[in-house]
Design a protein around this motif. Sequence first.
Motif, short mmCIF file in Angstrom:
data_model
loop_
_atom_site.label_atom_id
_atom_site.label_comp_id
_atom_site.label_asym_id
_atom_site.label_seq_id
_atom_site.Cartn_x
_atom_site.Cartn_y
_atom_site.Cartn_z
N THR A 70 0.92 -1.01 0.04
CA THR A 70 0.03 0.01 -0.09
C THR A 70 0.80 1.44 -0.02
O THR A 70 2.10 1.22 0.49
CB THR A 70 -0.97 0.07 1.25
N GLN A 83 -4.64 7.04 -2.44
CA GLN A 83 -3.99 5.75 -1.73
C GLN A 83 -4.20 4.68 -2.72
O GLN A 83 -5.40 4.51 -3.24
CB GLN A 83 -4.88 5.66 -0.41
N GLY A 85 -3.59 0.43 -3.18
CA GLY A 85 -3.03 -1.00 -2.44
C GLY A 85 -3.00 -2.19 -3.60
O GLY A 85 -4.33 -2.05 -4.52
N ARG A 87 -3.08 -6.17 -3.40
CA ARG A 87 -2.92 -7.68 -2.81
C ARG A 87 -2.93 -8.94 -3.80
O ARG A 87 -3.64 -8.88 -4.69
CB ARG A 87 -4.37 -7.91 -1.99
#
Length: 353
Positions: A70, A83, A85, A87
Amino acid sequence: MLKKLYLHNLRCISNLELNPRKGINIIVGNNGSGKTTLLEGIYILFKGKSFRHQEVAPLIKDQKEELLLTAVFEDAAFKKKHQIGIRKSRSETEVRLNGQKTPKRSEIMKLLPIQWIGPEPQNLITGGPSIRRKFIDNGLFHVEQDYLETLQTYNRALNQRNAALKQLKQNIALWDDQLNLTSVKLDKYRSNYINLLAIEVKKYLQEWGVKIDLQLSYERGWPQKEDLAHCLQQTLNFDIKRQFTCYGPHRADLIFKSTNYKSGKKLSRGQLKMVATAFHFSQSDLAKRSMNYRELLLFDDISAELDFNNREILIDHIQQNYHQSFLSALSENELRDTKQKKTLFHVEHGKLR
């Protein structure tokens, strides 16, 4: 500008939080400590893939199921905070930008453009044509608005033609016209771009006192003064035999020549690194002209192969021309005597110290 970075289960890194600053951020550490992995984490966040390989499994820390990256950053154009991120597991990838799932990768790349210079930038000159094509394509993405779409259209048609060649379908020639149309646009973009790039590179080499008579030439991937459709018709039987399209922009190359080679003087590793770095800096200059803002620079193992004078030249340029950069080195001593202001981070066994 990158404000905060968090890496979880990325290779040797279990948990690492970095709060970088404006200007030069130096990442030092022994081989295998995680300094290149830190740069790789930034690259993955904004490019969507690793600069090392395509496989996901080696990215994930041993005995872990997934990784999480992140970052908080300001976009380069409007200084708006975002922001992001990512995964990744071995079977799935989830990307979020400001809470929204699956944003377009091209949109992320434009928010915070990245200029990556690896530990052996000399490969741009000494490596295979695919390295130079990728370099040109990455540069044109930020210079020509519809370049990516044109390249993707060409690649889709190329894949369809190659599939038809393997299956001996009757519709092979149907893809030739589309390949021909897109190849004309790609060739024009690349040719113009390389002409501009050559001018910038020569300026840098002259300014840095790198005494190399550099000559660049562009090979477009099919014979001059012929359209691609005609070439594809002429070589159809050969393509069927090889099950691959032999002519086209996917075979283009940037040819590097120097009288230093012709005279019997081989360029040293340090000279090659300075020349290759000049290409990267020139690419950033051309991108800035188009976007009106600078890329974020990642430079892995900047001090390798270079003497103090050349290290000083490069770091001085970075200080003046990049709002934020991340440079890795084996130790602080390699860069201690440079006069530029820097922020130092030490990585040891995947942790910041």
